[in-house]
Design a protein around this motif. Structure first.
Motif, PDB file in Angstrom:
ATOM      1  N   LYS A  97       0.821  -1.209   0.000  1.00 21.19           N
ATOM      2  CA  LYS A  97       0.000   0.000   0.000  1.00 21.19           C
ATOM      3  C   LYS A  97       0.860   1.266   0.000  1.00 21.19           C
ATOM      4  O   LYS A  97       0.555   2.240  -0.670  1.00 21.19           O
ATOM      5  CB  LYS A  97      -0.931   0.006   1.214  1.00 21.19           C
ATOM      6  CG  LYS A  97      -2.151  -0.879   1.062  1.00 21.19           C
ATOM      7  CD  LYS A  97      -3.056  -0.780   2.272  1.00 21.19           C
ATOM      8  CE  LYS A  97      -4.396  -1.456   2.055  1.00 21.19           C
ATOM      9  NZ  LYS A  97      -4.323  -2.858   1.712  1.00 21.19           N
ATOM     10  N   LEU A  98       1.950   1.262   0.767  1.00 24.44           N
ATOM     11  CA  LEU A  98       2.774   2.463   0.916  1.00 24.44           C
ATOM     12  C   LEU A  98       3.815   2.624  -0.190  1.00 24.44           C
ATOM     13  O   LEU A  98       4.182   3.754  -0.529  1.00 24.44           O
ATOM     14  CB  LEU A  98       3.482   2.451   2.273  1.00 24.44           C
ATOM     15  CG  LEU A  98       2.586   2.403   3.517  1.00 24.44           C
ATOM     16  CD1 LEU A  98       3.439   2.348   4.775  1.00 24.44           C
ATOM     17  CD2 LEU A  98       1.637   3.593   3.542  1.00 24.44           C
ATOM     18  N   PHE A  99       4.303   1.486  -0.731  1.00 28.74           N
ATOM     19  CA  PHE A  99       5.418   1.541  -1.682  1.00 28.74           C
ATOM     20  C   PHE A  99       5.135   0.797  -2.991  1.00 28.74           C
ATOM     21  O   PHE A  99       5.982   0.791  -3.881  1.00 28.74           O
ATOM     22  CB  PHE A  99       6.688   0.978  -1.038  1.00 28.74           C
ATOM     23  CG  PHE A  99       7.119   1.760   0.172  1.00 28.74           C
ATOM     24  CD1 PHE A  99       7.923   2.893   0.036  1.00 28.74           C
ATOM     25  CD2 PHE A  99       6.721   1.397   1.440  1.00 28.74           C
ATOM     26  CE1 PHE A  99       8.316   3.630   1.134  1.00 28.74           C
ATOM     27  CE2 PHE A  99       7.097   2.130   2.556  1.00 28.74           C
ATOM     28  CZ  PHE A  99       7.899   3.254   2.408  1.00 28.74           C
ATOM     29  N   GLY A 100       3.999   0.163  -3.085  1.00 31.39           N
ATOM     30  CA  GLY A 100       3.627  -0.543  -4.302  1.00 31.39           C
ATOM     31  C   GLY A 100       4.061  -1.992  -4.313  1.00 31.39           C
ATOM     32  O   GLY A 100       4.969  -2.392  -3.575  1.00 31.39           O
ATOM     33  N   PRO A 101       3.435  -2.806  -5.155  1.00 28.95           N
ATOM     34  CA  PRO A 101       3.745  -4.234  -5.200  1.00 28.95           C
ATOM     35  C   PRO A 101       5.180  -4.535  -5.639  1.00 28.95           C
ATOM     36  O   PRO A 101       5.709  -5.598  -5.331  1.00 28.95           O
ATOM     37  CB  PRO A 101       2.729  -4.798  -6.191  1.00 28.95           C
ATOM     38  CG  PRO A 101       2.219  -3.629  -6.959  1.00 28.95           C
ATOM     39  CD  PRO A 101       2.342  -2.442  -6.069  1.00 28.95           C
ATOM     40  N   SER A 102       5.831  -3.592  -6.317  1.00 32.73           N
ATOM     41  CA  SER A 102       7.206  -3.833  -6.768  1.00 32.73           C
ATOM     42  C   SER A 102       8.200  -3.895  -5.616  1.00 32.73           C
ATOM     43  O   SER A 102       9.330  -4.349  -5.804  1.00 32.73           O
ATOM     44  CB  SER A 102       7.635  -2.747  -7.762  1.00 32.73           C
ATOM     45  OG  SER A 102       6.866  -2.833  -8.936  1.00 32.73           O
ATOM     46  N   VAL A 103       7.810  -3.440  -4.428  1.00 35.15           N
ATOM     47  CA  VAL A 103       8.713  -3.513  -3.274  1.00 35.15           C
ATOM     48  C   VAL A 103       8.760  -4.928  -2.698  1.00 35.15           C
ATOM     49  O   VAL A 103       9.706  -5.294  -1.999  1.00 35.15           O
ATOM     50  CB  VAL A 103       8.295  -2.492  -2.184  1.00 35.15           C
ATOM     51  CG1 VAL A 103       7.122  -3.002  -1.346  1.00 35.15           C
ATOM     52  CG2 VAL A 103       9.476  -2.143  -1.280  1.00 35.15           C
ATOM     53  N   LEU A 104       7.764  -5.746  -3.003  1.00 35.66           N
ATOM     54  CA  LEU A 104       7.629  -7.044  -2.331  1.00 35.66           C
ATOM     55  C   LEU A 104       8.746  -8.044  -2.638  1.00 35.66           C
ATOM     56  O   LEU A 104       9.179  -8.756  -1.725  1.00 35.66           O
ATOM     57  CB  LEU A 104       6.263  -7.649  -2.631  1.00 35.66           C
ATOM     58  CG  LEU A 104       5.080  -6.830  -2.078  1.00 35.66           C
ATOM     59  CD1 LEU A 104       3.760  -7.502  -2.420  1.00 35.66           C
ATOM     60  CD2 LEU A 104       5.210  -6.622  -0.574  1.00 35.66           C
ATOM     61  N   PRO A 105       9.276  -8.149  -3.864  1.00 35.94           N
ATOM     62  CA  PRO A 105      10.397  -9.075  -4.069  1.00 35.94           C
ATOM     63  C   PRO A 105      11.612  -8.738  -3.198  1.00 35.94           C
ATOM     64  O   PRO A 105      12.298  -9.630  -2.707  1.00 35.94           O
ATOM     65  CB  PRO A 105      10.716  -8.931  -5.558  1.00 35.94           C
ATOM     66  CG  PRO A 105       9.440  -8.486  -6.173  1.00 35.94           C
ATOM     67  CD  PRO A 105       8.808  -7.598  -5.144  1.00 35.94           C
ATOM     68  N   TYR A 106      11.863  -7.449  -2.991  1.00 43.54           N
ATOM     69  CA  TYR A 106      12.972  -7.041  -2.125  1.00 43.54           C
ATOM     70  C   TYR A 106      12.691  -7.424  -0.676  1.00 43.54           C
ATOM     71  O   TYR A 106      13.560  -7.933   0.031  1.00 43.54           O
ATOM     72  CB  TYR A 106      13.199  -5.529  -2.217  1.00 43.54           C
ATOM     73  CG  TYR A 106      13.494  -5.024  -3.599  1.00 43.54           C
ATOM     74  CD1 TYR A 106      14.762  -5.151  -4.155  1.00 43.54           C
ATOM     75  CD2 TYR A 106      12.500  -4.410  -4.365  1.00 43.54           C
ATOM     76  CE1 TYR A 106      15.041  -4.682  -5.427  1.00 43.54           C
ATOM     77  CE2 TYR A 106      12.759  -3.931  -5.635  1.00 43.54           C
ATOM     78  CZ  TYR A 106      14.026  -4.075  -6.160  1.00 43.54           C
ATOM     79  OH  TYR A 106      14.297  -3.616  -7.422  1.00 43.54           O
ATOM     80  N   PHE A 107      11.441  -7.171  -0.246  1.00 47.80           N
ATOM     81  CA  PHE A 107      11.072  -7.515   1.131  1.00 47.80           C
ATOM     82  C   PHE A 107      11.115  -9.023   1.337  1.00 47.80           C
ATOM     83  O   PHE A 107      11.633  -9.506   2.345  1.00 47.80           O
ATOM     84  CB  PHE A 107       9.690  -6.965   1.473  1.00 47.80           C
ATOM     85  CG  PHE A 107       9.253  -7.266   2.878  1.00 47.80           C
ATOM     86  CD1 PHE A 107       9.935  -6.742   3.964  1.00 47.80           C
ATOM     87  CD2 PHE A 107       8.164  -8.090   3.118  1.00 47.80           C
ATOM     88  CE1 PHE A 107       9.540  -7.026   5.268  1.00 47.80           C
ATOM     89  CE2 PHE A 107       7.751  -8.376   4.412  1.00 47.80           C
ATOM     90  CZ  PHE A 107       8.441  -7.839   5.490  1.00 47.80           C
ATOM     91  N   ASP A 108      10.580  -9.770   0.385  1.00 48.34           N
ATOM     92  CA  ASP A 108      10.584 -11.229   0.511  1.00 48.34           C
ATOM     93  C   ASP A 108      12.012 -11.767   0.615  1.00 48.34           C
ATOM     94  O   ASP A 108      12.288 -12.682   1.396  1.00 48.34           O
ATOM     95  CB  ASP A 108       9.870 -11.875  -0.676  1.00 48.34           C
ATOM     96  CG  ASP A 108       8.373 -11.587  -0.675  1.00 48.34           C
ATOM     97  OD1 ASP A 108       7.831 -11.171   0.370  1.00 48.34           O
ATOM     98  OD2 ASP A 108       7.734 -11.764  -1.746  1.00 48.34           O
ATOM     99  N   LYS A 109      12.920 -11.197  -0.160  1.00 50.39           N
ATOM    100  CA  LYS A 109      14.315 -11.620  -0.089  1.00 50.39           C
ATOM    101  C   LYS A 109      14.899 -11.284   1.286  1.00 50.39           C
ATOM    102  O   LYS A 109      15.642 -12.075   1.863  1.00 50.39           O
ATOM    103  CB  LYS A 109      15.119 -10.950  -1.199  1.00 50.39           C
ATOM    104  CG  LYS A 109      16.568 -11.381  -1.264  1.00 50.39           C
ATOM    105  CD  LYS A 109      16.723 -12.835  -1.679  1.00 50.39           C
ATOM    106  CE  LYS A 109      16.683 -12.980  -3.172  1.00 50.39           C
ATOM    107  NZ  LYS A 109      17.052 -14.347  -3.616  1.00 50.39           N
TER     108      LYS A 109
END
Length: 197
Positions: A97-109
């Motif tokens: 919500k705050l940074f967009g779905p494109s942030v999720l691969p970085y977070f998942d890693k």
């Protein structure tokens, strides 16, 4: 060239060199309320000779900005499991919500390692992703970050900014505390995102 998270993850030199050319700049917000907070509250001090808080509006190229992740994003990557690892789905939803779905691969890693330096590096790398930058710029949810900071979007901007890109100056910025915000503590405890923009 399209880079994947694993490209960065594999090269530890990236962690040290990523900010080499980014030291000549300044902090800015993507909306006036965050800028007013920094001008009228967080950075305001009469001891520096400042007589009034200023908010300067200007245009900047997407190529000249990256996210200032210090007060929320990088801390979230680093300490997401401070209280529990059971909140990952809720935390992923908040970051999207705050940074967009494109942030999720970085977070998942970052969730796949216990190495704090790697987590921090992945958060920093996400700050340079153009899709993450664009989404964070459009964020209208209020974030309560470290040290009491209040903003919707926070960036570093390459300096200097040419005078022709300045749109206006507000010489009497006023900060009005928001009714609702989402804090790092909310994130760590897995609190669901419950506010409308």
């Amino acid at each position: 060239m399209q880079l994947q998270v694993s490209d960065y993850y594999a090269d530890p030199l990236i962690y040290k060199e990523i900010y080499t050319d980014s030291s000549h700049g300044f902090c800015a917000c993507g909306e006036v309320d965050g800028a007013a907070y920094y001008a009228a509250k967080h950075n305001y001090s009469t001891s520096t000779g400042m007589t009034c808080p200023l908010v300067i509006s200007f245009r900047a190229s997407l190529d000249d900005i990256y996210i200032d992740g210090r007060d929320f994003l990088v801390t979230a990557f680093q300490l997401f499991d401070r209280e529990s690892r059971q909140h990952l789905e809720c935390q992923r939803d908040v970051l999207a919500k705050l940074f967009g779905p494109s942030v999720l691969p970085y977070f998942d890693k970052s969730c796949s390692t216990e190495d704090m330096q790697v987590r921090i590096a992945l958060g920093n790398i996400a700050c340079f992703d153009r899709a993450v930058i664009a989404h964070h710029y459009s964020n209208r949810h209020v974030i309560a970050g470290r040290y009491g900071t209040i903003f919707r979007s926070a960036f570093f901007v390459k300096a200097p900014v040419a005078s022709g890109r300045i749109l206006g100056v507000d010489a009497d910025a006023t900060f009005l505390p928001p009714a609702n915000s989402y804090s790092l503590q909310d994130f760590f405890s897995g609190a669901p995102f419950r506010f409308q923009a």
